[in-house]
Design an enzyme around this catalytic site. Structure first.
Site, short mmCIF file in Angstrom:
data_model
loop_
_atom_site.label_atom_id
_atom_site.label_comp_id
_atom_site.label_asym_id
_atom_site.label_seq_id
_atom_site.Cartn_x
_atom_site.Cartn_y
_atom_site.Cartn_z
N GLY A 1 0.84 -1.21 0.00
CA GLY A 1 0.00 0.00 0.00
C GLY A 1 0.86 1.24 0.00
O GLY A 1 2.06 1.18 -0.26
N ASN A 2 0.25 2.38 0.27
CA ASN A 2 1.02 3.62 0.35
C ASN A 2 0.40 4.52 1.41
O ASN A 2 -0.63 4.18 2.00
CB ASN A 2 1.08 4.30 -1.02
CG ASN A 2 -0.30 4.65 -1.54
OD1 ASN A 2 -0.95 5.54 -1.02
ND2 ASN A 2 -0.77 3.91 -2.55
N ARG A 3 1.01 5.68 1.61
CA ARG A 3 0.61 6.51 2.75
C ARG A 3 -0.49 7.51 2.45
O ARG A 3 -0.78 8.37 3.27
CB ARG A 3 1.86 7.24 3.28
CG ARG A 3 2.86 6.27 3.92
CD ARG A 3 4.15 6.97 4.24
NE ARG A 3 3.94 8.16 5.06
CZ ARG A 3 4.81 9.14 5.18
NH1 ARG A 3 5.94 9.09 4.54
NH2 ARG A 3 4.54 10.17 5.95
N SER A 4 -1.12 7.40 1.31
CA SER A 4 -2.21 8.35 1.02
C SER A 4 -3.33 8.18 2.04
O SER A 4 -3.80 7.08 2.30
CB SER A 4 -2.76 8.09 -0.38
OG SER A 4 -3.88 8.91 -0.60
N ALA B 1 -3.99 7.63 -5.00
CA ALA B 1 -2.64 7.11 -5.19
C ALA B 1 -2.78 5.63 -5.54
O ALA B 1 -2.85 4.77 -4.65
CB ALA B 1 -1.81 7.31 -3.93
#
Ligand code: C5P
Length: 445
Positions: free
Chosen positions: A248-251, A315
């Site tokens: 995943g990512n930090r959005s 994102a």
């Protein structure tokens, strides 16, 4: 390679920044805590806030406070019985204006006319079953119902009552008459715990923040985006690695949610396609929850053909594990090293640009660590956007998880528009002004 395709939120030390002035839901989650300074669409508006005799009357103090902080002049009208639930002084304390009740008080005869004529919006919160019945019958039996009969301003009704009273066919018919017959805007009721001993069910008053937004939308009714279909993607996607892990990512979704909220306040019909997010969904928007890039792809492709505006703030992971494992990977079976085979995800924004109808507007986001504007301009062309919002990774006060953002808006054929660090809601508002200008519905002033 980072699996997160950067959208609106950039990583950086900004996670520690204080909440911006208009950002709605930050670390402090008490309703309205982030509604701090005046701004559109509430600033300079006159709101008559009618308060009826329900337990939820105490929450109306919060509504009065938040509207006032947002720059509205709020005249509170309490029904006679509402004064048994909440003291007039509480409203005076948060609005700086004395609440009214008595139509026969000095000057009272003209009062209902001046209140009714001066209002940009009349909001009734809580609206009880009795008040709704009197309003539906066109009664003018006290100051509040008299104001309602005498006003041309948009009316927002926030019903609050016991679930059985709400379910009663008379209440339903009265509400239908107010909504469908008179065009009043209803917000709530919500499903949840009612007064002590009453259990739960539909009947609980909408949250103050949603009532504040309903007032904002009502005063902006007929605004530049009125009736436009706006599709927003938000937050990051999660790409399964095994039964319990994902890439995943930090959005956080904050920028996309702020855009969806601002579009709704501007009169749009909004669909928000969102990856997992801790942000509360904005009032009035149709939320489509997704997890993976492929799910987001499907949700967007199903809807983008009828959209007037598509805003790609998500994102999206550029890559996903080729073969996610059905069970949890065991450390003992893996040893000290392993590798995950990745495969490219579809580019949702680029693909959907070709599916949009003539005259629609496609908006992208670009997050870059270097060469920001040149790279953003290339994406504008390559992905078929009409405008792109560029922000720099790692800059203080902007990006992933922050409540503020600093962006440059690049629109085809126009000089770059550089904005200062602002609350994400305020950034969203500015982006929408540019979109409205491109739709030929408003001005980018
Ligand atoms: O990741 P990139 O910088 O190319 O993202 C630019 C824009 O493209 C963003 O608006 C993002 O939402 C969108 N995007 C997408 N699908 C992807 C990757 C990015 O829609 N797979």
């Amino acid at each position: 390679m980072t699996p997160g395709g950067p959208g609106s939120d950039a990583p950086g030390p900004a996670a520690q920044q204080p909440a911006g002035p208009l950002e709605r839901r930050g670390a402090d989650r008490s309703p309205g805590a982030d509604l701090r300074s005046p701004g559109p669409p509430w600033a300079g508006r006159k709101v008559v806030l009618g308060v009826c005799a329900g337990i939820a009357a105490y929450k109306a103090v919060q509504v009065a406070r938040d509207l006032t902080l947002l720059g509205a002049a709020v005249d509170v009208v309490l029904t006679e019985s509402a004064r048994k639930f909440v003291a007039p002084l509480s409203f005076e304390g948060v609005t700086g204006r004395g609440p009214l009740t008595d139509i026969f008080a000095a000057g009272g005869a003209a009062l209902h006319i001046s209140l009714a004529r001066g209002a940009d919006c009349v909001c009734i919160a809580p609206a009880t079953a009795d008040f709704i019945a009197r309003a539906a019958a066109g009664r003018a039996s006290d100051l509040l119902t008299t104001v309602l009969v005498a006003t041309d301003a948009p009316v927002v009704i926030a019903p609050a009552m016991n679930d059985r009273m709400f379910a009663h066919p008379r209440t339903a018919a009265n509400l239908a008459l107010l909504e469908d017959g008179l065009g009043h805007h209803r917000v709530g009721p919500a499903d949840g715990r009612l007064a002590a001993g009453e259990g739960s069910g539909p009947g609980r008053m909408a949250e103050p923040s949603d009532i504040v937004d309903a007032v904002g939308r009502a005063v902006g009714a007929g605004g530049p985006l009125s009736g436009a279909r706006v599709l927003v993607t938000a937050s990051g996607t999660r790409e399964p690695v095994d039964a319990v892990r994902y890439l995943g990512n930090r959005s956080s979704g904050k920028m996309g949610y702020a855009l969806a909220r601002a579009a709704w306040l501007n009169g749009a019909e909004v669909t928000l396609v969102s990856g997992p997010s801790a942000v509360d969904p904005p009032c009035g928007v149709d939320l489509v929850g997704v997890e993976t890039a492929w799910e987001m792809h499907e949700a967007v492709m199903d809807r983008v053909g009828t959209a007037d505006v598509a805003i790609h703030a998500a994102a999206v992971a550029d890559y996903r594990p080729r073969s996610p494992l059905p069970d949890k990977m065991k450390r003992e079976a893996i040893g000290d090293e392993t590798a995950i085979d990745l495969v490219a995800n579809p580019d949702i924004a680029a693909e959907s640009a070709g599916k949009m109808r003539a005259g629609s507007v496609a908006v992208g986001f670009a997050l870059e660590t270097d060469d920001l504007l040149a790279r953003a301009e290339r994406k504008l062309e390559a992905k078929g956007f009409d405008l792109i919002v560029a922000n720099r990774a790692g800059e203080p006060g902007s990006g992933f998880e922050a409540d503020t953002n600093r962006v440059t808006i690049l629109a085809r054929g126009e000089p770059p528009r550089e904005l200062p660090v602002m609350a994400k809601f305020a950034v969203a508002w500015e982006i929408l002004k540019v979109i409205e200008a491109r739709l030929g519905r408003g001005g980018a002033g």
